[in-house]
Scaffold this active site. Structure first.
Site, PDB file in Angstrom:
ATOM      1  N   TRP A   1       0.819  -1.275   0.294  1.00 61.02           N
ATOM      2  CA  TRP A   1      -0.209  -0.132  -0.057  1.00 61.02           C
ATOM      3  C   TRP A   1       0.782   1.386   0.107  1.00 61.02           C
ATOM      4  CZ3 TRP A   1      -4.296  -1.317  -1.665  1.00 61.02           C
ATOM      5  CH2 TRP A   1      -5.017  -2.504  -1.162  1.00 61.02           C
TER       6      TRP A   1
ATOM      7  N   ASP B   1      -1.828   6.806   5.910  1.00 62.09           N
ATOM      8  CA  ASP B   1      -3.093   5.948   5.369  1.00 62.09           C
ATOM      9  C   ASP B   1      -3.329   5.228   6.604  1.00 62.09           C
ATOM     10  OD1 ASP B   1      -4.770   3.993   4.266  1.00 62.09           O
ATOM     11  OD2 ASP B   1      -3.415   3.514   2.663  1.00 62.09           O
TER      12      ASP B   1
ATOM     13  N   LYS C   1     -12.654  -1.613   6.074  1.00 62.52           N
ATOM     14  CA  LYS C   1     -12.234  -2.657   6.938  1.00 62.52           C
ATOM     15  C   LYS C   1     -12.739  -2.809   8.278  1.00 62.52           C
ATOM     16  CE  LYS C   1      -8.235  -3.394   4.083  1.00 62.52           C
ATOM     17  NZ  LYS C   1      -7.763  -2.470   3.336  1.00 62.52           N
TER      18      LYS C   1
HETATM   19  C1  LIG Z   1      -7.140  -2.019   2.216  1.00 63.41           C
HETATM   20  C2  LIG Z   1      -6.231  -0.811   2.192  1.00 63.41           C
HETATM   21  C3  LIG Z   1      -6.384   0.024   1.276  1.00 63.41           C
HETATM   22  C4  LIG Z   1      -7.382  -0.273  -0.013  1.00 63.41           C
HETATM   23  O1  LIG Z   1      -7.841   0.935  -0.787  1.00 63.41           O
HETATM   24  P1  LIG Z   1      -8.992   0.634  -1.629  1.00 63.41           P
HETATM   25  O2  LIG Z   1      -8.710   1.628  -2.850  1.00 63.41           O
HETATM   26  O3  LIG Z   1     -10.096   1.570  -0.884  1.00 63.41           O
HETATM   27  O4  LIG Z   1      -9.336  -0.663  -1.984  1.00 63.41           O
HETATM   28  C5  LIG Z   1      -5.378   1.190   1.031  1.00 63.41           C
HETATM   29  N1  LIG Z   1      -4.364   1.211   2.123  1.00 63.41           N
HETATM   30  C6  LIG Z   1      -4.465   0.520   2.937  1.00 63.41           C
HETATM   31  C7  LIG Z   1      -3.696   0.781   4.046  1.00 63.41           C
HETATM   32  C8  LIG Z   1      -5.320  -0.556   3.073  1.00 63.41           C
HETATM   33  O5  LIG Z   1      -5.147  -1.637   4.125  1.00 63.41           O
END
Ligand SMILES: *Cc1c(COP(=O)(O)O)cnc(C)c1O
Length: 344
Positions: free
Chosen positions: A88, A155, A179
């Site tokens: 991420w 994030d 989540k």
């Molecule tokens: C699950 C997650 C995402 C996912 O983003 P989407 O675009 O909403 O699917 C982003 N950052 C983190 C840290 C995550 O765990």
């Protein structure tokens, strides 16, 4: 989602608050929705202790759109710093490159992201440093946050409201709801007003946090149903005793599974280093890929959904988000002990 929340939503799905209409049929300008919208923000402010000089925004596009939106608004100097704690974080950094230089202030890539780096190198003329509080795929989580002398963007998609954080340590927090808060479809963004004032102006309307702040997240139609579900989840958290109580519960939940790993004599090998272990995602390996496949299949047959590791790292993973009850963690721990007995 907590079962109680799903049941409540189900019970009032066709008739919200005695209106004879479903919440998903209602105008986002209606008094009923307005009330819900404001209450959701108030609950967030109360539960997360968000200071008054922070805006609370509801945005669409998921966490992935935040990767670019954060950079579009705030990558205003020569460079932006990213702490690379996994996939991420890397994706976020890739988007920043559309708006200027982006560099790694630290990285845990050398050990397949099994830890959180503890020292950081910031270069001159850095717009902000970007962190990822919990790394779902590797099962690591920042246990505390250091101070930086540049603005901090975090994030928190996968551990928002799972534990107490000090909002004032951050300039922008964003979190996809899916989540810990609601179905996919809304992102919660919490931004410091003075930081928002530094944002780039020359951007399309919907890419500006300012559009959302100036219009109370009602510039266009917000994802009403998702925000309604956030509201319900916040009430649930409050009824559980608030964020501190939820955090204690999450700690206890994760512990029952980590204890099995730690007492398995190496039958289960945790991926994350102990001091950086996540309370949301517990990652572990068995002796080999074949056994892991068997473990996941037998687990599935026993009712444990989604215990396979992420396709990028393999192994196994138990997610213990806010809504997961203690009984589910205890049941998995029992299953793991039995599987070990049967396969040692
Ligand atoms: C699950 C997650 C995402 C996912 O983003 P989407 O675009 O909403 O699917 C982003 N950052 C983190 C840290 C995550 O765990």
């Amino acid at each position: 989602m907590p079962l109680e929340v799903l049941e409540e939503a189900q019970a009032e799905f066709t008739d919200y608050a005695g209106t004879g209409m479903s919440i998903i049929e209602m105008s986002h300008r209606s008094p009923e929705y307005s009330k819900l919208h404001q209450e959701t923000k108030e609950l967030l402010r109360e539960l997360m202790e968000i200071p008054e000089d922070y805006e609370i925004l509801f945005i669409q596009g998921g966490g992935s759109t935040q990767f670019l939106m954060a950079a579009a608004n705030f990558h205003t100097k020569a460079k932006a710093a990213y702490v690379n704690t996994g996939v991420w974080a890397k994706k976020a950094m890739a988007e920043a490159k559309f708006y200027g230089e982006a560099y790694e202030a630290a990285s845990s890539a050398d050990k397949n992201h099994s830890y959180i780096p503890q020292s950081y190198k910031l270069e001159p003329d850095t717009s902000y440093v970007h962190l990822t509080s919990n790394n779902t795929i590797y099962g690591t989580e920042w246990q505390s946050f250091p101070k930086f002398d540049v603005p901090v963007i975090c994030d928190m998609s996968s551990d928002i409201l799972s534990r107490k954080i000090n909002v004032a340590d951050f300039d922008l927090i964003y979190a996809g709801a899916q989540k810990n808060l609601a179905p996919a479809g809304v992102v919660l963004a919490i931004v410091k007003k003075s930081f928002l004032a530094t944002a780039r102006e020359n951007l399309p309307t919907m890419l500006k946090y300012k559009t959302f702040a100036d219009n109370d997240s009602l510039y266009n139609t917000p994802p009403v149903f998702c925000i309604y579900m956030v509201n319900k989840t916040l009430h649930w958290i409050k009824a559980m005793g608030g964020v501190d109580a939820i955090a204690k519960r999450n700690e206890a939940k994760a512990k029952v599974i980590y204890d099995v790993i730690d007492n398995s004599n190496g039958f289960y090998k945790g991926h994350a280093e102990k001091e950086y272990r996540s309370k949301m995602n517990i990652t572990f390996n068995l002796a080999n890929a074949e056994m892991e496949k068997d473990f996941v299949a037998k687990g599935k047959a026993a009712g444990f959904v989604g215990i396979g590791g992420h396709r990028l790292v393999g192994g196994c993973r138990a997610s213990t988000y806010n809504a997961v009850p203690m009984e589910a963690c205890e049941a998995l721990a029992e299953f793991m002990k039995q599987y070990m007995k049967d396969n040692q």
